[in-house]
Scaffold this motif. Structure first.
Motif, mmCIF file in Angstrom:
data_model
loop_
_atom_site.group_PDB
_atom_site.id
_atom_site.type_symbol
_atom_site.label_atom_id
_atom_site.label_comp_id
_atom_site.label_asym_id
_atom_site.label_seq_id
_atom_site.Cartn_x
_atom_site.Cartn_y
_atom_site.Cartn_z
ATOM 1 N N ILE A 218 0.840 -1.207 0.000
ATOM 2 C CA ILE A 218 0.000 0.000 0.000
ATOM 3 C C ILE A 218 0.870 1.250 0.000
ATOM 4 C CG2 ILE A 218 -1.670 1.310 1.368
ATOM 5 C CD1 ILE A 218 -2.880 -1.305 2.266
ATOM 6 N N TYR A 219 1.952 1.223 0.785
ATOM 7 C CA TYR A 219 2.863 2.377 0.804
ATOM 8 C C TYR A 219 3.428 2.638 -0.592
ATOM 9 C CZ TYR A 219 7.226 4.927 1.415
ATOM 10 O OH TYR A 219 8.239 5.832 1.287
ATOM 11 N N ARG A 220 3.852 1.575 -1.280
ATOM 12 C CA ARG A 220 4.434 1.749 -2.615
ATOM 13 C C ARG A 220 3.402 2.326 -3.582
ATOM 14 N NH1 ARG A 220 9.188 -1.997 -3.447
ATOM 15 N NH2 ARG A 220 8.734 -1.771 -5.666
ATOM 16 N N VAL A 221 2.170 1.838 -3.498
ATOM 17 C CA VAL A 221 1.125 2.295 -4.419
ATOM 18 C C VAL A 221 0.819 3.781 -4.198
ATOM 19 C CG1 VAL A 221 -1.325 2.057 -4.958
ATOM 20 C CG2 VAL A 221 0.098 0.021 -4.739
ATOM 21 N N ILE A 222 0.731 4.183 -2.917
ATOM 22 C CA ILE A 222 0.402 5.583 -2.611
ATOM 23 C C ILE A 222 1.582 6.502 -2.911
ATOM 24 C CG2 ILE A 222 -0.227 7.172 -0.749
ATOM 25 C CD1 ILE A 222 -1.729 4.865 0.560
ATOM 26 N N ARG B 92 -4.700 -4.027 -17.112
ATOM 27 C CA ARG B 92 -4.238 -3.223 -18.250
ATOM 28 C C ARG B 92 -4.864 -1.842 -18.159
ATOM 29 N NH1 ARG B 92 -8.282 -2.338 -21.696
ATOM 30 N NH2 ARG B 92 -10.070 -3.782 -21.732
ATOM 31 N N PRO B 93 -4.312 -0.856 -18.864
ATOM 32 C CA PRO B 93 -4.945 0.478 -18.878
ATOM 33 C C PRO B 93 -6.390 0.386 -19.357
ATOM 34 C CG PRO B 93 -2.764 0.573 -19.843
ATOM 35 C CD PRO B 93 -3.055 -0.871 -19.617
ATOM 36 N N GLY B 94 -7.254 1.080 -18.638
ATOM 37 C CA GLY B 94 -8.674 1.006 -18.929
ATOM 38 C C GLY B 94 -9.396 -0.069 -18.156
ATOM 39 N N SER B 95 -8.647 -1.025 -17.592
ATOM 40 C CA SER B 95 -9.270 -2.106 -16.806
ATOM 41 C C SER B 95 -8.251 -2.586 -15.754
ATOM 42 C CB SER B 95 -9.697 -3.263 -17.714
ATOM 43 O OG SER B 95 -10.305 -4.290 -16.954
ATOM 44 N N TYR B 96 -7.825 -1.664 -14.915
ATOM 45 C CA TYR B 96 -6.838 -1.993 -13.895
ATOM 46 C C TYR B 96 -7.475 -2.788 -12.751
ATOM 47 C CZ TYR B 96 -3.318 1.167 -15.870
ATOM 48 O OH TYR B 96 -2.385 1.758 -16.683
ATOM 49 N N LEU B 97 -6.689 -3.742 -12.189
ATOM 50 C CA LEU B 97 -7.065 -4.386 -10.929
ATOM 51 C C LEU B 97 -6.648 -3.473 -9.792
ATOM 52 C CD1 LEU B 97 -5.926 -8.062 -11.665
ATOM 53 C CD2 LEU B 97 -8.236 -7.122 -11.763
ATOM 54 N N ARG B 98 -7.552 -3.218 -8.865
ATOM 55 C CA ARG B 98 -7.284 -2.234 -7.826
ATOM 56 C C ARG B 98 -7.332 -2.864 -6.439
ATOM 57 N NH1 ARG B 98 -7.130 2.909 -9.624
ATOM 58 N NH2 ARG B 98 -7.768 3.204 -11.782
ATOM 59 N N LEU B 99 -6.528 -2.256 -5.544
ATOM 60 C CA LEU B 99 -6.469 -2.685 -4.156
ATOM 61 C C LEU B 99 -7.587 -2.009 -3.379
ATOM 62 C CD1 LEU B 99 -4.454 -4.553 -2.661
ATOM 63 C CD2 LEU B 99 -3.290 -2.503 -1.881
ATOM 64 N N ILE B 100 -8.461 -2.803 -2.778
ATOM 65 C CA ILE B 100 -9.630 -2.316 -2.048
ATOM 66 C C ILE B 100 -10.455 -1.402 -2.963
ATOM 67 C CG2 ILE B 100 -10.409 -1.541 0.237
ATOM 68 C CD1 ILE B 100 -7.604 -1.616 1.194
ATOM 69 N N ASN B 101 -10.446 -1.752 -4.257
ATOM 70 C CA ASN B 101 -11.208 -1.001 -5.277
ATOM 71 C C ASN B 101 -10.847 0.486 -5.280
ATOM 72 O OD1 ASN B 101 -13.005 -0.940 -7.420
ATOM 73 N ND2 ASN B 101 -14.752 -0.357 -6.109
ATOM 74 N N ARG B 102 -9.589 0.784 -4.901
ATOM 75 C CA ARG B 102 -9.206 2.195 -4.820
ATOM 76 C C ARG B 102 -7.855 2.462 -5.471
ATOM 77 N NH1 ARG B 102 -8.794 5.781 0.783
ATOM 78 N NH2 ARG B 102 -8.142 7.743 -0.215
ATOM 79 N N TRP B 103 -6.825 1.713 -5.024
ATOM 80 C CA TRP B 103 -5.472 2.000 -5.493
ATOM 81 C C TRP B 103 -5.073 1.041 -6.604
ATOM 82 C CZ3 TRP B 103 -5.580 1.649 0.187
ATOM 83 C CH2 TRP B 103 -5.646 2.906 0.794
ATOM 84 N N LYS B 104 -4.554 1.608 -7.647
ATOM 85 C CA LYS B 104 -4.012 0.809 -8.743
ATOM 86 C C LYS B 104 -2.699 0.150 -8.318
ATOM 87 C CE LYS B 104 -1.730 1.678 -13.170
ATOM 88 N NZ LYS B 104 -0.396 1.471 -12.621
ATOM 89 N N LEU B 105 -2.570 -1.140 -8.585
ATOM 90 C CA LEU B 105 -1.359 -1.863 -8.197
ATOM 91 C C LEU B 105 -0.161 -1.347 -8.987
ATOM 92 C CD1 LEU B 105 -2.736 -5.504 -7.931
ATOM 93 C CD2 LEU B 105 -2.094 -3.981 -6.069
ATOM 94 N N GLU B 106 1.023 -1.517 -8.374
ATOM 95 C CA GLU B 106 2.242 -0.938 -8.936
ATOM 96 C C GLU B 106 2.718 -1.703 -10.162
ATOM 97 O OE1 GLU B 106 6.694 0.369 -7.334
ATOM 98 O OE2 GLU B 106 5.411 -0.965 -6.157
ATOM 99 N N GLU B 107 3.196 -0.962 -11.143
ATOM 100 C CA GLU B 107 3.755 -1.548 -12.367
ATOM 101 C C GLU B 107 5.257 -1.774 -12.196
ATOM 102 O OE1 GLU B 107 2.276 -2.288 -15.212
ATOM 103 O OE2 GLU B 107 0.396 -1.171 -15.302
ATOM 104 N N CYS B 108 5.778 -2.665 -13.016
ATOM 105 C CA CYS B 108 7.231 -2.803 -13.097
ATOM 106 C C CYS B 108 7.813 -1.643 -13.892
ATOM 107 C CB CYS B 108 7.609 -4.121 -13.781
ATOM 108 S SG CYS B 108 7.409 -5.563 -12.734
#
Length: 902
Positions: free
Chosen positions: A471-475, A567-583
């Motif tokens: 969560i820290y990395r995503v924020i 993928r862009p336009g259909s991201y999987l989100r953490l707690i339906n809020r934060w987009k998970l981190e990309e490489c």
């Protein structure tokens, strides 16, 4: 003897009246001359006055101090101590009390084992002692081989002397290593080499015998009320330790005047930083500290020596990546891709980027992810097997040299906590034939279930901590992307990874403190029967907790980061809020390298500081207090027992912390080594420092630990084997999943310019970067992830299409937009195939190597057989000589008797 019987003997006058706990110096009544040899030197050859002043002997200057007990007069356990000390006298030990010079409440009880007591218990404990000098047997060689050896030796004479070996005149000849040994027997005492009764049993053996006696002396009525450990646990005694053999410093040089004692010799030849490149004097370490500590340093030295080839190959892999950097087609394409626009890495605040902005990271990634990585992963898997197999051979040689081949641990005593809990229910011990407390099957396994549940709960705590880091990395990546400082804004991913690793390290160190308390609680909840069972259970829990704690975030970065983002336009989100981190555009391997490098360096630096810094600070504070209270030169005038008491005791878990640190490092060195080839080099540098740190700590900062025996490193060997198996699996997944090795291979053989030609060079990788990045239409962005700028300020016009990170998707204008392409399924199949082939191949190689390397060297097996034969022959010849001598004396007496008659 039972306490009641002993008290009756005392009333009848058989034993002198016990001494009370006062601060006067109480000397043992009775003469020592009947037990000690008057012609022998005191204190292992030191002059009498010198040994007396240094505090190594009783006040008579002859009786060597073999053990020290410390207690306080204000303690409430005086009755138990009195009975205990009377029973000590009944066993034949000599005692002398003396008050502390710095605290009148502290009393030192000095113990000395006379010759007859040492002989009696050496026989009971089956201690092996030297009885005949070794005759080294040389195999007959062919004349050609003999001539070759002479020429080689002549050539060696022209070369400089080996710098890592000590001069023979600096190390004393250890007689027990150059003599055949046999279990001591008083009936065959004439067979053993006894030049001096005071030095026949060395200090470590004498201390071990005294400790053996103290563990079996009663302090109260009752069959379980015995042993020094129980008195230490109930604060009857404050400390118990054998003495160091004098100071480790000397005004005179060891080269000109020799060593003052074995402690001084160990410091100069082992613990001093100036000899960091020398081999360890393991025989001296074993003689001074015992076989258990000697085996630890032997294993640590062997591990460090085996790291040399691993570090060399890892450095060569890194240099190979460095020298081939300019020829890498992938990094070239990334650096030249000024027209490829990458999609934002976070919602709203992150801008569009050029692919060429990640040029530096692409080059750094090539240093670790190159063509030699697979070879290095296979090499390290084989190295781990070779290391363990050759350690078995090395351990066998040490066990032979240190007379541990036939040594077996004694039947252990039951833990007092186990006795107190289950004293009402007893059953017969099948070994000793005596009744002992018994734990019911249902009680034992219910406790194991509760303990196992606690272990899983703590593992869930670790996973929760990793989730917090995620969560820290995503924020933070969004925060850094909108940061005012351009350096942070342009390197938001690296800044996020670096700060996350540092925070993760702090969480690791905090959780380690919690885990130690939880492991202690769960182990005590299980109620292990003996100390070894308690130690094994605690060791396993602590290793499991710290291993999961240390490696959980590394596993996340290696196998989960950037894998399930959508993928862009259909991201999987953490707690339906934060987009998970990309490489990163150059891959996830750079994040894994940073994680391993930072954690490894910080962990080893912190451990080394705590190992030496903490006892140094405590001892410095003690010296400062003594100088303030008793003057500047106060400590120099203290006797040895006073100086040793002011040192730090060895930690409560013995060698556990030392082994745990090295085993965790071994895991870092092998498990993710495919992602960080420099890990063996960092481990090697650390271990060279670690050996001298531990040696300095044992010789100068700690009280002398009780010398104890052991045949191997115990449960740690099984843990090492488990790590070796796990390393094969993780490295297979790192190469197949985390690195770009498989996608590049598939592109070169199937989709690149060389497709169908059966070759895969750098020229076959042209167009790989463009083929591995999917196209996305900007208008398809979700509303909450649409960037605030359209990119016109960077590219001169609004961005309509951008590329996203390492994915194989259909373009937006196709019949099935953003669905997986055929190349994706080819890469997935190749990854799975590689994992299966790699694991089976490496496991087959490991099994073959383990089969081909015998546990016992052939020459050692021959030496053992020959020694057994020679010992039998020598014993037989010595017995014949004794019988022949008795027969001749009898004939002589008979002849004299007949001459008296006419």
């Amino acid at each position: 003897k039972d306490v009641n019987v002993l008290l009756e003997r005392e009333r009848s006058g058989g034993i002198s009246s016990p001494s009370r706990d006062d601060d006067s110096t109480l000397q043992n009544q009775g003469t020592h001359s009947s037990i000690l040899d008057d012609n022998t030197k005191s204190s292992a050859g030191l002059p009498e006055g010198r040994s007396k002043s240094s505090g190594l002997c009783f006040s008579d200057g002859k009786s060597r101090i073999d053990y020290i007990l410390v207690y306080r007069k204000s303690s409430s356990q005086s009755e138990k101590r009195e009975v205990f000390e009377r029973n000590i006298r009944a066993e034949g030990l000599h005692m002398e009390k003396e008050a502390s010079l710095t605290n009148s409440d502290v009393i030192f009880l000095k113990l000395h084992a006379p010759w007859d007591v040492l002989c009696r218990y050496a026989e009971l404990m089956n201690i092996r002692m030297p009885f005949r000098r070794k005759i080294f047997y040389m195999h007959r060689r062919h004349k050609f081989m003999s001539r070759m050896e002479k020429r080689i030796n002549k050539f060696r004479g022209w070369l400089p002397r080996k710098p890592m070996k000590f001069d023979n005149d600096r190390l004393p000849d250890l007689e027990e290593n150059e003599s055949f040994t046999a279990p001591f027997s008083r009936s065959r005492i004439h067979h053993f080499i006894i030049h001096n009764k005071d030095t026949f049993f060395n200090n470590a053996t004498r201390s071990r015998i005294v400790h053996h006696i103290l563990q079996r002396v009663k302090y109260e009525e009752g069959k379980t009320k015995m042993g020094l450990n129980r008195l230490l646990s109930n604060n009857s005694y404050e400390a118990a330790f054998p003495l160091h053999e004098g100071s480790y410093h000397s005004k005179n040089s060891i080269r000109t005047h020799g060593a003052d004692n074995h402690r001084h010799l160990l410091y100069e030849c082992w613990a001093w930083w100036g000899v960091w490149y020398k081999y360890q004097p393991l025989d001296l370490v074993r003689r001074y500290f015992g076989e258990k500590i000697g085996l630890y340093f032997a294993w640590l030295g062997w591990y460090t020596g085996m790291l040399f080839p691993a570090a060399l190959v890892g450095l060569l892999v890194f240099l190979y990546g460095l020298f081939t950097l300019e020829h890498c087609q992938v990094s070239k394409e990334i650096c030249q891709a000024n027209d490829i626009i990458m999609c934002p890495i976070c919602d709203q605040y992150c801008p569009y980027l050029r692919l060429s902005d990640s040029c530096i990271y692409a080059k750094v990634t090539h240093l670790f992810d190159n063509g030699a990585t697979v070879f290095f992963a296979v090499f390290m898997a084989v190295w781990a097997t070779v290391f363990l197999e050759f350690w078995k051979r090395r351990r066998a040689v040490l066990a032979y040299d240190w007379d541990l081949i036939d040594w077996e641990e004694e039947e252990e005593e039951i833990r007092p906590q186990f006795e107190a809990k289950y004293s009402k229910k007893e059953r017969m011990n099948p070994i000793s034939g005596k009744p002992e407390p018994y734990q019911a099957f249902s009680d034992k396994y219910s406790r194991l279930i509760v303990s196992t549940s606690g272990i899983f709960f703590m593992i869930l705590v670790v996973i929760a901590a990793v989730f917090g880091i995620v969560i820290y990395r995503v924020i933070t990546v969004s925060t850094f992307a909108a940061f005012g400082w351009a350096l942070i804004r342009n390197n938001s991913q690296v800044a996020t990874t670096g700060t996350a690793v540092c925070i993760n390290f702090c969480i690791i160190m905090l959780l380690n403190v919690l885990y130690e308390k939880v492991a202690l609680l769960l182990t005590n909840l299980e109620q292990p029967r003996t100390e070894s069972e308690w130690e094994n259970s605690f060791t396993f829990k602590m290793f499991l907790f710290q291993f999961v704690n240390l490696n959980s975030s590394t596993f996340y970065i290696a196998f989960f980061l950037g894998r399930f983002t959508g993928r862009p336009g259909s991201y999987l989100r953490l707690i339906n809020r934060w987009k998970l981190e990309e490489c990163h555009p150059s891959g996830c391997l750079i994040d894994l390298c940073m994680q391993m490098g930072i954690i490894m360096v910080l962990k080893q630096t912190w451990n080394n500081f705590m190992e030496l810094g903490y006892p140094l600070m405590q001892n410095w504070w003690t010296r400062r207090r003594l100088r303030r209270e008793h003057g500047q030169n106060a400590k120099a005038g203290f006797p040895q027992w006073e100086r040793d008491f002011n040192l730090q005791p060895m930690n409560a878990y013995g060698l556990f912390d030392e082994y745990l640190e090295m085993i965790l490092q071994f895991g870092f060195t092998t498990i993710f080594v495919a992602a960080f080839p420099l890990a063996p080099l960092l481990a090697l540098i650390n271990n060279i420092i670690e050996i001298r740190l531990d040696a300095y700590k044992f010789v100068t900062q700690w009280r002398r630990p009780l010398p104890s025996q052991a045949k191997d490193i115990g449960i740690w060997y099984g843990i090492l084997e488990g790590i070796g198996i796990l390393s094969v699996i993780t490295n297979a997944f790192v190469i197949a999943v985390t690195s770009d090795f498989i996608p590049r291979l598939v592109y070169a053989y199937k989709y690149g310019p060389c497709a169908g030609q059966g070759r895969a060079g750098e020229g076959c990788m042209m167009g790989y970067v463009n083929a591995s990045l999917s196209v996305f239409r900007v208008s398809d962005f979700e509303r909450r992830s649409h960037p605030r700028t359209n990119g016109s300020e960077l590219f001169g016009e609004a961005v309509k299409y951008c590329r996203w990170y390492r994915d194989y998707r259909e373009p937006p204008d196709s019949a099935e937009p953003y669905s997986y392409t055929l190349q994706f399924w080819h890469v997935l199949a190749a990854r799975l195939a590689f994992i299966i082939v790699f694991e089976h191949m490496v496991f087959a190689i490991k099994t073959l190597i383990a089969y081909l390397i015998p546990d016992l060297p052939k020459d050692l097996r021959d030496r053992m057989r020959r020694e057994k034969y020679l010992i039998q022959e020598m014993m037989y010849e010595a017995e014949l000589e004794r019988l022949q001598k008795e027969k001749n004396e009898k004939k002589k007496k008979d002849r004299v008797h007949h001459k008296e008659w006419p």
